[in-house]
Design an enzyme around this catalytic site. Structure first.
Site, mmCIF file in Angstrom:
data_model
loop_
_atom_site.group_PDB
_atom_site.id
_atom_site.type_symbol
_atom_site.label_atom_id
_atom_site.label_comp_id
_atom_site.label_asym_id
_atom_site.label_seq_id
_atom_site.Cartn_x
_atom_site.Cartn_y
_atom_site.Cartn_z
ATOM 1 N N LYS A 22 0.847 -1.203 0.000
ATOM 2 C CA LYS A 22 0.000 0.000 0.000
ATOM 3 C C LYS A 22 0.878 1.247 0.000
ATOM 4 O O LYS A 22 0.667 2.174 -0.788
ATOM 5 C CB LYS A 22 -0.896 0.012 1.228
ATOM 6 C CG LYS A 22 -1.521 1.373 1.513
ATOM 7 C CD LYS A 22 -2.334 1.423 2.782
ATOM 8 C CE LYS A 22 -1.575 1.639 4.022
ATOM 9 N NZ LYS A 22 -1.357 3.028 4.422
ATOM 10 N N ASN A 23 1.901 1.254 0.850
ATOM 11 C CA ASN A 23 2.697 2.476 1.019
ATOM 12 C C ASN A 23 3.715 2.708 -0.088
ATOM 13 O O ASN A 23 4.345 3.770 -0.118
ATOM 14 C CB ASN A 23 3.357 2.478 2.400
ATOM 15 C CG ASN A 23 2.330 2.676 3.504
ATOM 16 O OD1 ASN A 23 1.168 3.003 3.224
ATOM 17 N ND2 ASN A 23 2.722 2.445 4.732
ATOM 18 N N CYS A 116 -4.694 12.299 12.628
ATOM 19 C CA CYS A 116 -5.468 11.053 12.538
ATOM 20 C C CYS A 116 -5.366 10.396 13.921
ATOM 21 O O CYS A 116 -4.768 10.943 14.835
ATOM 22 C CB CYS A 116 -4.935 10.154 11.433
ATOM 23 S SG CYS A 116 -3.430 9.310 11.892
ATOM 24 N N ARG A 121 0.364 14.277 12.901
ATOM 25 C CA ARG A 121 0.758 14.036 11.500
ATOM 26 C C ARG A 121 0.910 15.345 10.713
ATOM 27 O O ARG A 121 0.271 15.550 9.689
ATOM 28 C CB ARG A 121 -0.229 13.113 10.797
ATOM 29 C CG ARG A 121 -0.634 11.864 11.536
ATOM 30 C CD ARG A 121 0.393 10.756 11.544
ATOM 31 N NE ARG A 121 0.766 10.234 10.262
ATOM 32 C CZ ARG A 121 0.157 9.226 9.641
ATOM 33 N NH1 ARG A 121 -0.917 8.703 10.154
ATOM 34 N NH2 ARG A 121 0.605 8.773 8.473
ATOM 35 N N ASP A 307 4.932 0.584 11.996
ATOM 36 C CA ASP A 307 3.728 -0.074 11.465
ATOM 37 C C ASP A 307 3.620 -1.535 11.895
ATOM 38 O O ASP A 307 2.622 -2.178 11.614
ATOM 39 C CB ASP A 307 3.693 -0.005 9.935
ATOM 40 C CG ASP A 307 3.492 1.429 9.465
ATOM 41 O OD1 ASP A 307 3.656 1.684 8.259
ATOM 42 O OD2 ASP A 307 3.204 2.295 10.307
ATOM 43 N N ARG A 399 -8.463 -0.397 4.865
ATOM 44 C CA ARG A 399 -7.662 0.636 4.205
ATOM 45 C C ARG A 399 -6.327 0.067 3.736
ATOM 46 O O ARG A 399 -5.735 0.549 2.782
ATOM 47 C CB ARG A 399 -7.379 1.794 5.162
ATOM 48 C CG ARG A 399 -8.606 2.551 5.582
ATOM 49 C CD ARG A 399 -8.221 3.788 6.320
ATOM 50 N NE ARG A 399 -7.171 4.503 5.600
ATOM 51 C CZ ARG A 399 -6.625 5.631 6.033
ATOM 52 N NH1 ARG A 399 -7.027 6.139 7.179
ATOM 53 N NH2 ARG A 399 -5.699 6.245 5.351
HETATM 54 C C1 EPZ Z 1 4.282 6.972 6.353
HETATM 55 O O1 EPZ Z 1 3.488 7.997 6.918
HETATM 56 C C2 EPZ Z 1 3.382 5.753 6.256
HETATM 57 N N1 EPZ Z 1 2.247 6.059 5.389
HETATM 58 C C3 EPZ Z 1 2.880 5.361 7.644
HETATM 59 O O2 EPZ Z 1 2.146 4.152 7.496
HETATM 60 C C4 EPZ Z 1 4.109 5.079 8.524
HETATM 61 O O3 EPZ Z 1 3.649 4.784 9.837
HETATM 62 C C5 EPZ Z 1 5.013 6.317 8.557
HETATM 63 O O4 EPZ Z 1 5.388 6.668 7.211
HETATM 64 C C6 EPZ Z 1 6.295 6.068 9.340
HETATM 65 O O5 EPZ Z 1 6.963 4.963 8.802
HETATM 66 C C7 EPZ Z 1 2.441 6.054 4.051
HETATM 67 O O6 EPZ Z 1 3.525 5.800 3.561
HETATM 68 C C8 EPZ Z 1 1.229 6.348 3.211
HETATM 69 P P1 EPZ Z 1 6.240 10.425 8.306
HETATM 70 P P2 EPZ Z 1 4.013 9.530 6.882
HETATM 71 O O7 EPZ Z 1 6.060 11.668 7.529
HETATM 72 O O8 EPZ Z 1 4.843 9.746 5.702
HETATM 73 C C9 EPZ Z 1 6.632 13.704 11.655
HETATM 74 C C10 EPZ Z 1 0.340 2.711 7.778
HETATM 75 O O9 EPZ Z 1 -0.017 2.111 8.791
HETATM 76 N N2 EPZ Z 1 6.443 14.674 10.565
HETATM 77 O O10 EPZ Z 1 7.375 9.524 7.987
HETATM 78 O O11 EPZ Z 1 2.836 10.403 7.100
HETATM 79 C C11 EPZ Z 1 5.378 12.865 11.926
HETATM 80 O O12 EPZ Z 1 4.505 13.549 12.801
HETATM 81 C C12 EPZ Z 1 0.751 4.158 7.849
HETATM 82 O O13 EPZ Z 1 0.429 2.185 6.634
HETATM 83 C C13 EPZ Z 1 6.502 16.030 10.852
HETATM 84 O O14 EPZ Z 1 6.705 16.441 12.001
HETATM 85 O O15 EPZ Z 1 4.917 9.556 8.179
HETATM 86 C C14 EPZ Z 1 5.945 11.615 12.539
HETATM 87 O O16 EPZ Z 1 6.189 11.846 13.915
HETATM 88 C C15 EPZ Z 1 0.473 4.746 9.224
HETATM 89 N N3 EPZ Z 1 6.328 16.930 9.841
HETATM 90 C C16 EPZ Z 1 7.295 11.450 11.831
HETATM 91 O O17 EPZ Z 1 7.615 12.736 11.269
HETATM 92 C C17 EPZ Z 1 6.108 16.522 8.543
HETATM 93 O O18 EPZ Z 1 5.965 17.390 7.654
HETATM 94 C C18 EPZ Z 1 7.275 10.439 10.709
HETATM 95 O O19 EPZ Z 1 6.211 10.790 9.854
HETATM 96 C C19 EPZ Z 1 6.048 15.138 8.277
HETATM 97 C C20 EPZ Z 1 6.232 14.226 9.302
#
Ligand code: EPZ
Length: 420
Positions: A22-23, A116, A121, A307, A399
């Site tokens: 998915k990701n 979420c 996020r 995850d 999802r």
């Molecule tokens: C991706 O989310 C995945 N989703 C998530 O999978 C996964 O948990 C996550 O990466 C971490 O591995 C997809 O790929 C669609 P991040 P993403 O940006 O990209 C902070 C699932 O279960 N952050 O890597 O949204 C954020 O708050 C889902 O399949 C900022 O502060 O995660 C978090 O603490 C859930 N500012 C950390 O970074 C930003 O602009 C990592 O978030 C972006 C992120």
């Protein structure tokens, strides 16, 4: 609404086929916005998030045909550049269209993806990087309004935090930018690697693929002739079924999987007593009679993935001893704990750390899914709980898992999808 009903099984046996990731699929579908051709995608999973993103693209004017696990996506006729709240609210990964649309059209409006269940996020790092590339960004009435009338310009970007979709967004924006973009502190997840590989194979030169420093040589607005590709296997789906084998002490095989994407997950399962037979595209788990406790800290790839945290927490309830699980990426990713406690698990929570006192005898009851991976953790617990476990609100599960109950039924689980 649907719910899943599962009962304790003696053991599982057989083979489970893993679907496409998915990701990986989400950024790869967004990437078709950069294409001058219609793009052939293979091994797409049938999960709600993929259908949501394809619908978003069609709302913008793209066309697609999605049958079995194949899709043809044609974005040549996109005429809209606004991703509206009604779609974005159902899937925050819609933010992935921001980079490509802005790079191709010079303007884009995307509804702010709210937080979420698992956390705030924010997308501040995505926006800051696009501003560095010359975009002007306003937040108005809940929408991100981004413009770059003279196109985006390559530059040096250092991410304050590692962000998976942030890295993907900037890779896609940089692909059409003028000049070279260097992303430092880039995410190294296999899903980001595949996005780079497909773009690189299609003529966008990207150096440092798989490392934390990516150099993207932009085409200065020239659209890309994107070659056909097959989505990599879903390492989180694979890890979830390995946990199903471990928690039920069953020997099962998962097929169409890339074991090299699961290093930290396999290592933790080994620490808990399992061993494996690994071939080029399959993993057979040989679980131990006694599950040993474990210490886990979630971090970015290649360390242990957040995850998989919920699934291992469920597994840890069946370990003989005390497990410690620390969640370092998201501020609220322990909502499965209260549901597992209702099943009889002995877990204590202290801010970002769960202490699991195993082995607990779990009793089936009605439980509520709160987010995608929490849902699968409750299913795992239901496989070893006495009596019936009814898992409600499984729209969360749908999802990201393609036919989970059918795949588990196929290896002998007693699990059915029912209507509320
Ligand atoms: C991706 O989310 C995945 N989703 C998530 O999978 C996964 O948990 C996550 O990466 C971490 O591995 C997809 O790929 C669609 P991040 P993403 O940006 O990209 C902070 C699932 O279960 N952050 O890597 O949204 C954020 O708050 C889902 O399949 C900022 O502060 O995660 C978090 O603490 C859930 N500012 C950390 O970074 C930003 O602009 C990592 O978030 C972006 C992120």
């Amino acid at each position: 609404m649907d719910y899943l009903q599962t009962k304790r099984v003696k053991s599982l046996s057989g083979t489970i086929n893993i679907s496409g990731a998915k990701n990986a699929s989400l950024p790869l579908i967004a990437m078709t916005i950069l294409a001058k051709n219609s793009v052939n995608i293979k091994n797409l999973p049938h999960v709600a998030d993929i259908k949501t993103l394809l619908k978003l693209l069609s709302n913008l004017g793209a066309t697609y045909d999605f049958k079995d696990d194949k899709a043809i996506v044609d974005t040549q006729k996109i005429s809209q550049t606004k991703a509206t709240y009604d779609i974005v609210k159902t899937m925050r990964a819609s933010i992935l269209v921001l980079g490509p649309i802005l790079a191709r059209f010079g303007h884009c409006e995307v509804s702010m993806p709210g937080g979420c269940a698992i956390g705030q996020r924010p997308v501040d790092l995505h926006l800051k990087a696009l501003e560095q590339m010359g975009a002007h960004i306003d937040i108005k009435a809940g929408y991100i309004e981004a413009t770059a009338p003279n196109g985006l310009k390559g530059c040096d970007i250092i991410f304050d935090k590692i962000t998976v979709t942030g890295t993907a967004n900037i890779i896609m924006a940089a692909s059409l930018a003028k000049g070279r973009t260097v992303i430092t502190n880039a995410a190294r997840e296999p899903e980001v690697v595949q996005l780079c590989e497909v773009l690189n194979d299609s003529g966008v030169q990207i150096d440092g693929i798989g490392t934390a420093i990516l150099t993207i040589h932009g085409t200065a607005g020239e659209l890309v002739n994107i070659k056909e590709f097959s989505v990599i296997p879903d390492r989180i789906e694979a890890g979830t079924y390995l946990c199903a084998g471990a928690i039920t002490k069953s020997t099962i095989t998962i097929q169409n999987v890339n074991a090299s994407h699961l290093g930290s997950v396999l290592a933790k399962l080994e620490e808990m007593g399992s061993s494996f037979t690994i071939t080029e595209n399959s993993i057979t788990i040989h679980p131990s009679e006694v599950i040993k406790p474990v210490k886990i800290v979630t971090q970015e790839y290649p360390a242990f993935p957040t995850d998989m945290q919920a699934q291992f927490l469920a597994l840890a309830t069946q370990a003989d001893g005390v497990s410690i699980i620390e969640e370092k990426l998201f501020e609220n990713r322990f909502m499965h704990v209260s549901e597992l406690q209702r099943m009889g698990a002995d877990i204590s929570l202290n801010s970002h750390t769960a202490t699991v006192n195993g082995k607990s005898k779990l009793s089936g009851t009605d439980v509520m899914a709160t987010d995608l991976r929490a849902s699968s953790a409750l299913v795992l617990a239901g496989l070893v709980a006495d009596g019936e476990t009814n898992i409600h609100r499984i729209y969360h599960l749908d999802r990201g898992y393609d036919a989970l109950e059918k795949k588990l039924e196929g290896v002998g689980a007693d699990i059915v999808r029912l209507k509320e």
